[in-house]
Design an enzyme around this catalytic site. Structure first.
Site, PDB file in Angstrom:
ATOM      1  N   TYR A   1     -18.026   1.510  20.192  1.00  8.67           N
ATOM      2  CA  TYR A   1     -18.462   2.436  18.975  1.00  8.67           C
ATOM      3  C   TYR A   1     -18.960   1.467  17.780  1.00  8.67           C
ATOM      4  O   TYR A   1     -20.023   1.818  17.168  1.00  8.67           O
ATOM      5  CB  TYR A   1     -17.143   3.310  18.463  1.00  8.67           C
TER       6      TYR A   1
ATOM      7  N   VAL B   1      -6.002  10.202  12.353  1.00  6.75           N
ATOM      8  CA  VAL B   1      -4.664  10.075  11.544  1.00  6.75           C
ATOM      9  C   VAL B   1      -4.469  11.399  11.155  1.00  6.75           C
ATOM     10  O   VAL B   1      -3.233  11.939  11.205  1.00  6.75           O
ATOM     11  CB  VAL B   1      -4.600   9.019  10.786  1.00  6.75           C
TER      12      VAL B   1
ATOM     13  N   ASN C   1      -3.388  14.133  14.146  1.00  5.87           N
ATOM     14  CA  ASN C   1      -2.208  13.817  14.488  1.00  5.87           C
ATOM     15  C   ASN C   1      -1.102  14.185  13.658  1.00  5.87           C
ATOM     16  O   ASN C   1      -0.189  14.790  14.057  1.00  5.87           O
ATOM     17  CB  ASN C   1      -2.243  12.271  14.663  1.00  5.87           C
ATOM     18  N   PHE C   2      -1.303  13.716  12.448  1.00  4.33           N
ATOM     19  CA  PHE C   2       0.023  14.000  11.532  1.00  4.33           C
ATOM     20  C   PHE C   2       0.198  15.628  11.131  1.00  4.33           C
ATOM     21  O   PHE C   2       1.330  15.900  11.108  1.00  4.33           O
ATOM     22  CB  PHE C   2      -0.295  13.268  10.143  1.00  4.33           C
TER      23      PHE C   2
ATOM     24  N   GLY D   1       2.737   0.905   8.127  1.00  2.00           N
ATOM     25  CA  GLY D   1       2.544   2.226   7.432  1.00  2.00           C
ATOM     26  C   GLY D   1       1.769   1.909   6.137  1.00  2.00           C
ATOM     27  O   GLY D   1       1.219   2.651   5.336  1.00  2.00           O
TER      28      GLY D   1
ATOM     29  N   THR E   1      -4.399   1.169   4.814  1.00  2.00           N
ATOM     30  CA  THR E   1      -4.909   2.249   3.771  1.00  2.00           C
ATOM     31  C   THR E   1      -6.264   2.885   4.541  1.00  2.00           C
ATOM     32  O   THR E   1      -6.988   2.228   5.418  1.00  2.00           O
ATOM     33  CB  THR E   1      -5.162   1.575   2.699  1.00  2.00           C
TER      34      THR E   1
ATOM     35  N   ASP F   1      -7.160  -2.568  14.742  1.00  2.00           N
ATOM     36  CA  ASP F   1      -6.996  -1.556  13.980  1.00  2.00           C
ATOM     37  C   ASP F   1      -7.272  -2.217  12.424  1.00  2.00           C
ATOM     38  O   ASP F   1      -6.584  -2.711  12.196  1.00  2.00           O
ATOM     39  CB  ASP F   1      -5.701  -0.975  13.768  1.00  2.00           C
TER      40      ASP F   1
END
Length: 330
Positions: A147, A189, A192-193, A209, A212, A275
């Site tokens: 990607y 994200v 998902n959350f 966590g 950002t 990531d």
């Protein structure tokens, strides 16, 4: 007086593409939506099918496509890690061969063509916030490379077609975007959350966590894309489009739990390969050249997104079909 333009939107049945179809139809333009329906959904454009100015074509842009159009928005490519890593070779083909096919079409019919690029071209950035002049820090051989590097190559092609063939190009670097019509199982994200919170499942955070992201509501993004397409030939981009508000994954999870009124607990998992630790757009150029800035606060946009997913989940008999996969989140 509004000058009618025939607009081709590749990936037009996708999350962002469907909003673009809607907005351009509302402005009185004939729209041709091209999609292979890998991640696009007919439900996203069902409300547009009765419009006589709307045409849907099932087609994969890795194959040539011919049409008489005035503008091309090249939105086609799976944008979530779950989907673009499912068939990484096809992802690269979509970004690279798809760009060649759309640029070739633009060259033949003398159309403007806009490339939906991505903040992923910056990789795991060593510059913060990210400006368009930053060249990025990208792993060319990792699991996300199909990607990241596919989009980087597409940008190269766009600027080479401009230099070699004088094609009227626009390049938008899109940062994290969210809103209704996201796929519930795409591994991003926000989806998902929200899905986990609505179901009362543990909310999964990868890493500690503290990494950002900046979240732009989809309607704000589409406004930016249309403004960029409307500029003269001198404005090519790349131009960052995103919300400069920066939130940690932990802050986002806590905000969604509060908005849903969920009892979900937060659990931590190892951070996936490559990531990015930080992601925040510098939108100075968008403000100066497009007069654009996002206007939707994160809580307001999340409220609309939560309502959408709540209705979606209530309409599904088997909730396991939309369980977010354990995968990289954008």
């Amino acid at each position: 007086m509004h000058l009618q333009k025939t607009v081709l939107i590749t990936g037009g049945a996708g999350f962002v593409g469907s909003y673009l179809c809607e907005k351009l139809l509302d402005a009185g333009n004939p729209v041709v939506c091209v999609d292979n329906f890998f991640t696009g959904r007919r439900a996203n454009i069902a409300h547009l099918l009765a419009n006589p100015m709307f045409e849907v074509v099932r087609h994969d842009i890795t194959l040539p496509y011919f049409a008489e159009v005035d503008e091309i928005y090249n939105m086609a490519c799976p944008a979530s890690p779950v989907h673009y890593q499912f068939d990484p070779v096809q992802t690269t083909k979509t970004s690279v061969i798809g760009a060649i096919n759309m640029l070739g079409l633009a060259k033949r019919v003398k159309a403007k063509v806009l490339q939906a690029s991505t903040s992923e071209v910056y990789g795991d950035p060593s510059v913060h916030p990210q400006t368009e002049g930053y060249w990025g820090n990208v792993n060319p051989i990792g699991p996300r490379s199909c990607y990241d590097e596919g989009k980087r190559c597409a940008e190269t092609l766009f600027f080479d077609y401009r230099r070699q063939h004088d094609v009227h190009i626009k390049v938008a670097r899109i940062f994290n975007t969210y809103g209704p019509r996201m796929l519930p199982n795409d591994g991003r994200v926000v989806s998902n959350f929200v899905v986990q919170a609505l179901k009362g499942d543990p909310i999964t955070i990868y890493g500690n966590g503290k990494q950002t992201r900046s979240f732009c509501y989809v309607e704000d993004l589409v406004d930016g894309l249309i403004r960029l397409m409307g500029t003269d030939k001198a404005v090519t981009g790349p131009i960052n489009l995103g919300n400069p508000g920066e939130f940690s994954m932990l802050e986002l999870a806590e905000m969604i739990i509060e908005l849903v009124g969920s009892r979900s607990e937060i659990v931590f998992r190892p951070l996936p390969v490559d990531d990015p630790r930080q992601r925040q757009p510098d939108i100075t150029q968008a403000a100066e050249k497009l007069g654009w800035a996002p206007t939707t606060p994160l809580k307001a946009g999340l409220g609309k997104t939560i309502t959408y997913f709540d209705q979606l989940l209530r309409g599904l008999e088997d909730h396991s079909r939309v369980r977010p996969p354990a995968a990289v989140v954008r």
